[in-house]
Design a protein around this motif. Structure first.
Motif, PDB file in Angstrom:
ATOM      1  N   GLY A  17       0.808  -1.205   0.000  1.00  0.00           N
ATOM      2  CA  GLY A  17       0.000   0.000   0.000  1.00  0.00           C
ATOM      3  C   GLY A  17       0.841   1.254   0.000  1.00  0.00           C
ATOM      4  N   GLY A  18       0.160   2.383  -0.089  1.00  0.00           N
ATOM      5  CA  GLY A  18       0.842   3.659   0.009  1.00  0.00           C
ATOM      6  C   GLY A  18       0.723   4.504  -1.234  1.00  0.00           C
ATOM      7  N   LEU A  19       1.550   5.532  -1.295  1.00  0.00           N
ATOM      8  CA  LEU A  19       1.519   6.495  -2.391  1.00  0.00           C
ATOM      9  C   LEU A  19       2.603   6.193  -3.419  1.00  0.00           C
ATOM     10  CD1 LEU A  19       1.050   9.762  -0.288  1.00  0.00           C
ATOM     11  CD2 LEU A  19      -0.712   8.310  -1.311  1.00  0.00           C
ATOM     12  N   LYS A  20       2.360   6.645  -4.637  1.00  0.00           N
ATOM     13  CA  LYS A  20       3.316   6.466  -5.719  1.00  0.00           C
ATOM     14  C   LYS A  20       3.877   7.840  -6.101  1.00  0.00           C
ATOM     15  CE  LYS A  20       0.096   4.439  -8.114  1.00  0.00           C
ATOM     16  NZ  LYS A  20      -0.649   3.755  -9.213  1.00  0.00           N
ATOM     17  N   VAL A  21       5.197   7.940  -6.132  1.00  0.00           N
ATOM     18  CA  VAL A  21       5.851   9.219  -6.366  1.00  0.00           C
ATOM     19  C   VAL A  21       6.960   9.051  -7.403  1.00  0.00           C
ATOM     20  CG1 VAL A  21       7.298  11.018  -5.333  1.00  0.00           C
ATOM     21  CG2 VAL A  21       5.351  10.111  -4.067  1.00  0.00           C
ATOM     22  N   LEU A  22       7.031   9.976  -8.337  1.00  0.00           N
ATOM     23  CA  LEU A  22       8.123  10.027  -9.301  1.00  0.00           C
ATOM     24  C   LEU A  22       8.937  11.299  -9.064  1.00  0.00           C
ATOM     25  CD1 LEU A  22       6.449   8.898 -12.654  1.00  0.00           C
ATOM     26  CD2 LEU A  22       7.856   7.528 -11.097  1.00  0.00           C
ATOM     27  N   ALA A  23      10.220  11.228  -9.408  1.00  0.00           N
ATOM     28  CA  ALA A  23      11.098  12.382  -9.229  1.00  0.00           C
ATOM     29  C   ALA A  23      11.248  13.157 -10.531  1.00  0.00           C
ATOM     30  CB  ALA A  23      12.468  11.921  -8.742  1.00  0.00           C
ATOM     31  N   SER A  24      11.158  14.476 -10.427  1.00  0.00           N
ATOM     32  CA  SER A  24      11.407  15.358 -11.564  1.00  0.00           C
ATOM     33  C   SER A  24      12.463  16.375 -11.141  1.00  0.00           C
ATOM     34  CB  SER A  24      10.125  16.075 -11.977  1.00  0.00           C
ATOM     35  OG  SER A  24      10.378  17.029 -12.979  1.00  0.00           O
ATOM     36  N   LEU A  32       6.707  14.129  -7.563  1.00  0.00           N
ATOM     37  CA  LEU A  32       5.454  14.218  -8.317  1.00  0.00           C
ATOM     38  C   LEU A  32       4.532  13.081  -7.910  1.00  0.00           C
ATOM     39  CD1 LEU A  32       6.762  15.125 -11.881  1.00  0.00           C
ATOM     40  CD2 LEU A  32       6.014  16.651 -10.043  1.00  0.00           C
ATOM     41  N   LEU A  33       3.438  13.440  -7.282  1.00  0.00           N
ATOM     42  CA  LEU A  33       2.457  12.459  -6.825  1.00  0.00           C
ATOM     43  C   LEU A  33       1.721  11.882  -8.025  1.00  0.00           C
ATOM     44  CD1 LEU A  33       1.073  11.203  -4.327  1.00  0.00           C
ATOM     45  CD2 LEU A  33      -0.493  13.141  -4.359  1.00  0.00           C
ATOM     46  N   GLN A  34       1.723  10.550  -8.122  1.00  0.00           N
ATOM     47  CA  GLN A  34       1.068   9.884  -9.238  1.00  0.00           C
ATOM     48  C   GLN A  34      -0.407   9.637  -8.933  1.00  0.00           C
ATOM     49  OE1 GLN A  34       3.000   9.430 -12.223  1.00  0.00           O
ATOM     50  NE2 GLN A  34       3.903  10.921 -10.829  1.00  0.00           N
ATOM     51  N   PRO A  35      -1.250   9.608  -9.958  1.00  0.00           N
ATOM     52  CA  PRO A  35      -2.684   9.401  -9.721  1.00  0.00           C
ATOM     53  C   PRO A  35      -2.951   8.079  -9.016  1.00  0.00           C
ATOM     54  CG  PRO A  35      -2.274  10.118 -11.966  1.00  0.00           C
ATOM     55  CD  PRO A  35      -0.930   9.815 -11.361  1.00  0.00           C
ATOM     56  N   GLY A  36      -3.920   8.100  -8.093  1.00  0.00           N
ATOM     57  CA  GLY A  36      -4.305   6.878  -7.382  1.00  0.00           C
ATOM     58  C   GLY A  36      -3.316   6.526  -6.295  1.00  0.00           C
ATOM     59  N   VAL A  37      -3.599   5.443  -5.596  1.00  0.00           N
ATOM     60  CA  VAL A  37      -2.733   4.949  -4.537  1.00  0.00           C
ATOM     61  C   VAL A  37      -2.573   3.449  -4.721  1.00  0.00           C
ATOM     62  CG1 VAL A  37      -3.356   6.716  -2.857  1.00  0.00           C
ATOM     63  CG2 VAL A  37      -4.715   4.635  -2.999  1.00  0.00           C
ATOM     64  N   LYS A  38      -1.595   2.899  -4.027  1.00  0.00           N
ATOM     65  CA  LYS A  38      -1.348   1.478  -4.152  1.00  0.00           C
ATOM     66  C   LYS A  38      -2.475   0.675  -3.521  1.00  0.00           C
ATOM     67  CE  LYS A  38       3.696   1.842  -4.317  1.00  0.00           C
ATOM     68  NZ  LYS A  38       4.961   1.449  -3.679  1.00  0.00           N
ATOM     69  N   GLU A  39      -2.606  -0.546  -3.961  1.00  0.00           N
ATOM     70  CA  GLU A  39      -3.671  -1.417  -3.465  1.00  0.00           C
ATOM     71  C   GLU A  39      -3.560  -1.593  -1.958  1.00  0.00           C
ATOM     72  OE1 GLU A  39      -5.322  -5.964  -4.264  1.00  0.00           O
ATOM     73  OE2 GLU A  39      -3.699  -5.138  -5.478  1.00  0.00           O
ATOM     74  N   GLY A  40      -4.699  -1.603  -1.288  1.00  0.00           N
ATOM     75  CA  GLY A  40      -4.720  -1.816   0.152  1.00  0.00           C
ATOM     76  C   GLY A  40      -4.470  -0.570   0.962  1.00  0.00           C
ATOM     77  N   THR A  41      -4.528   0.593   0.326  1.00  0.00           N
ATOM     78  CA  THR A  41      -4.254   1.851   1.007  1.00  0.00           C
ATOM     79  C   THR A  41      -5.545   2.540   1.412  1.00  0.00           C
ATOM     80  OG1 THR A  41      -2.263   2.137  -0.309  1.00  0.00           O
ATOM     81  CG2 THR A  41      -3.118   4.091   0.804  1.00  0.00           C
ATOM     82  N   GLU A  42      -5.583   3.000   2.662  1.00  0.00           N
ATOM     83  CA  GLU A  42      -6.742   3.777   3.118  1.00  0.00           C
ATOM     84  C   GLU A  42      -6.439   5.250   2.958  1.00  0.00           C
ATOM     85  OE1 GLU A  42      -9.084   4.933   7.236  1.00  0.00           O
ATOM     86  OE2 GLU A  42      -7.823   3.155   7.183  1.00  0.00           O
ATOM     87  N   THR A  43      -7.337   5.988   2.313  1.00  0.00           N
ATOM     88  CA  THR A  43      -7.158   7.429   2.155  1.00  0.00           C
ATOM     89  C   THR A  43      -8.353   8.167   2.731  1.00  0.00           C
ATOM     90  OG1 THR A  43      -8.229   7.504  -0.008  1.00  0.00           O
ATOM     91  CG2 THR A  43      -5.854   7.091   0.024  1.00  0.00           C
ATOM     92  N   ALA A  44      -8.104   9.394   3.078  1.00  0.00           N
ATOM     93  CA  ALA A  44      -9.200  10.265   3.503  1.00  0.00           C
ATOM     94  C   ALA A  44      -9.575  11.121   2.311  1.00  0.00           C
ATOM     95  CB  ALA A  44      -8.758  11.132   4.680  1.00  0.00           C
ATOM     96  N   SER A  45     -10.754  10.932   1.758  1.00  0.00           N
ATOM     97  CA  SER A  45     -11.123  11.611   0.520  1.00  0.00           C
ATOM     98  C   SER A  45     -11.068  13.121   0.659  1.00  0.00           C
ATOM     99  CB  SER A  45     -12.524  11.180   0.078  1.00  0.00           C
ATOM    100  OG  SER A  45     -13.482  11.486   1.073  1.00  0.00           O
ATOM    101  N   THR A  46     -11.330  13.630   1.838  1.00  0.00           N
ATOM    102  CA  THR A  46     -11.291  15.076   2.025  1.00  0.00           C
ATOM    103  C   THR A  46      -9.854  15.588   2.087  1.00  0.00           C
ATOM    104  OG1 THR A  46     -11.375  14.803   4.427  1.00  0.00           O
ATOM    105  CG2 THR A  46     -13.463  15.086   3.263  1.00  0.00           C
ATOM    106  N   LYS A  47      -8.906  14.689   2.187  1.00  0.00           N
ATOM    107  CA  LYS A  47      -7.517  15.096   2.300  1.00  0.00           C
ATOM    108  C   LYS A  47      -6.758  14.927   0.991  1.00  0.00           C
ATOM    109  CE  LYS A  47      -8.386  15.848   6.579  1.00  0.00           C
ATOM    110  NZ  LYS A  47      -8.804  17.201   6.930  1.00  0.00           N
TER     111      LYS A  47
END
Length: 575
Positions: A253-260, A349-364
């Motif tokens: 789980g978690g966020l996906k990030v690329l470097a620019s 650079l934050l990539q669209p979506g999150v990894k499987e099994g990740t809980e997000t707060a939609s308002t955040k």
């Protein structure tokens, strides 16, 4: 608020308290702008807070930005009015309430290239930008935009190439010393009880029997010792290292990030005639020409980066790209010989979506940043920009607390003055007396007030102890000898490079990385930190090696070759 001192002793005490004291409510990993903001937000809510950083404060991306506090004009083209309004209101808070000593208004020219149709279009956009800054804001006082004719452009920016634009709209944004903002946030957080340690690398995330993250095992890179820090929640604010941090939890789980990569060049102030900045559109990015005290910052680029993320550098191709696009509007073209310094940083650079099994707060989740629970106990935050660090921090701590507790224990950072802000304005009224007392010029007093605010008294106290500290550095007269000692005693300096790259801007705002001043700086640090001659020489040579490696990288034409050249410098953490 208690003492805000940061030094080698307070660092060791913080590490002991984090590992041997009571469990933390929040452990923050990452000492950039976001992590520093989170530490302050959590500490001012009364939470037992710790923050660790593997490098120096702002050692990753945060010290290599365009150094602007702004709303983002380009988002208006995407009709993201909420995002722009939020950023503009944060700009106003920093400018007029939270950190007026660090954030200053700066005028820019938005070029008008076509007659008739373009001026109404640009004016509408910039006018909306101004309006959004003022609507609902109690403190907004940035000037409204102005129309400039071709002659008006020439008067405001004499170095403009004749005929390159038919006019401009003059508008205002904010500029900031990004590294000092991070450092000031950390000092303020420490003043409210946060425990803070640099050169402390997380090597493992600790889990309980249920698999939830309950802390971290860290290595003190100065002493080589290991410590276990227990915490109810761990917040990773590690930018381009986000996925690496999440991987330590062995989660998918978690966020996906690329470097620019973005690079900037620095040229002497007298090389370009003008009192305003420029914002220019290129085919790849927005190029800013930003006026500072005795130099101009010009950048940035925006290119994918796949090399070692710990030490990005500018290549010859990067530098030539910036020069080429700046020279489109300058009457006297800049050359490589005019470049007195460069720096490079990586945008996460934050990539669209999150990894499987990740809980997000939609308002955040916004276009700019996302907060997510990568796995129970581990919260990640990524994306965003320097201007909105406070909102990002608030969102992260709210998420860690949960909706109900966050509601009963809300953030107070929108009215928490940063270190040096309280009493700053009255102190500016005493500038003449301060200068007369120590023999400092008006420029020097302004320099000190704009770096330390009302905490200029820390510099004065040092001068009272040791009179020769009132003198400028012999080879870098823009800075006082006292500032080096102050950096070691109050701002957590552990190495020579910390002074050149973070506490001051000498690594790029002085010729040849400021190397002409390295001996004097090392002597001052040695006396303050108790280094023997061997350690002092080791520190000098380590900084020289980094400078040589960066110079070699700047002669290459691609990132892979530049990274190979930069890797020739020994790791600081081997000292």
């Amino acid at each position: 608020m208690t003492a805000t001192q940061l030094n080698s002793e307070t660092r060791q005490a913080a590490l002991r308290e984090m590992s041997e004291g009571a469990e933390l409510d929040v452990l923050v990993i990452g000492g950039g702008i976001t992590g520093a903001g989170i530490a302050l937000d959590a500490a001012t809510r009364g939470l037992r807070t710790g923050i660790v950083e593997a490098q120096d404060w702002a050692g990753g991306t945060s010290r290599w930005s365009s150094k602007l506090v702004h709303g983002g004009l380009r988002y208006l083209q995407q009709f993201d009015f909420k995002l722009v309004t939020e950023a503009l209101h944060e700009r106003e808070r920093l400018l007029y309430t939270l950190a007026p000593h660090l954030v200053k208004p700066v005028p820019f020219l938005y070029p008008i290239l076509h007659r008739f149709w373009e001026r109404p279009y640009v004016t509408a956009g910039v006018g909306l930008y101004d309006t959004l800054a003022h609507v609902g804001s109690k403190v907004a006082s940035m000037p409204f935009h102005r129309q400039l004719s071709q002659r008006g452009v020439q008067e405001a920016f004499p170095s403009i190439k004749p005929g390159v634009m038919v006019g401009a709209v003059k508008y205002w944004d904010g500029r900031v010393d990004d590294a000092r903002l991070v450092l000031t946030l950390i000092r303020t957080a420490v003043g409210y009880g946060a425990l803070a340690a640099t050169r402390t690398r997380v090597t493992e995330l600790l889990k309980n029997d249920d698999g939830a993250v309950v802390g971290a095992r860290v290595t003190d890179l100065e002493a080589g010792t290991q410590h276990e820090i227990r915490a109810r929640k761990v917040i990773a604010a590690t930018g381009v290292w986000t996925e690496e941090t999440q991987d330590m939890a062995h989660t998918d789980g978690g966020l996906k990030v690329l470097a620019s990569k973005g690079i900037h060049i620095v040229v002497p102030r007298d090389r370009i005639r003008g009192e305003v900045g420029l914002i220019l559109q290129t085919e790849k990015s927005v190029l800013f020409v930003i006026p500072w005290e005795h130099y101009w910052i010009i950048g940035t680029t925006d290119t994918p980066y796949e090399q070692d993320i710990s030490a990005p550098v500018a290549t010859a191709a990067d530098i030539d790209y910036v020069l080429e696009h700046a020279n489109v509007v300058l009457d006297e073209p800049l050359t490589r010989d005019d470049v007195m310094g460069t720096y490079a940083g990586l945008r996460p650079l934050l990539q669209p979506g999150v990894k499987e099994g990740t809980e997000t707060a939609s308002t955040k989740i916004s276009r700019e940043h996302t907060v997510a629970e990568a796995t129970p106990g581990l919260i990640s935050i990524a994306g965003g920009k320097l201007t909105t660090y406070r909102i990002m921090a608030q969102d992260a701590v709210d998420f860690a607390l949960g909706k109900e507790r966050a509601k009963s224990l809300p953030s107070v950072t929108d009215r928490t003055l940063l270190h040096g802000a309280n009493g700053y304005v009255p102190m500016t009224r005493q500038a003449d007396r301060i200068g007369a007392r120590h023999g400092w010029s008006d420029d020097m007093v302004n320099h000190l007030l704009n770096r330390y605010g009302s905490a200029i008294t820390e510099i004065e106290d040092l001068v009272a102890e040791q009179e020769d500290l009132a003198r400028p550095l012999a080879a870098a007269p823009a800075y006082l000898r006292a500032e080096v000692v102050q950096a070691a005693r109050h701002e957590g300096v552990l190495h020579v490079s910390d002074v050149f790259e973070t506490r001051t801007r000498m690594s790029y705002d002085q010729p040849d990385h400021g190397l002409a001043a390295v001996e004097e700086v090392a002597d001052l640090l040695a006396a303050e930190l108790g280094w023997d001659d061997a350690r002092k020489e080791q520190e000098i040579q380590a900084y020289r090696a980094v400078c040589a490696a960066e110079d070699a990288a700047a002669q290459t034409t691609d990132d892979a070759s530049a990274a190979a050249a930069r890797s020739a410098a020994p790791s600081l953490n081997t000292l």
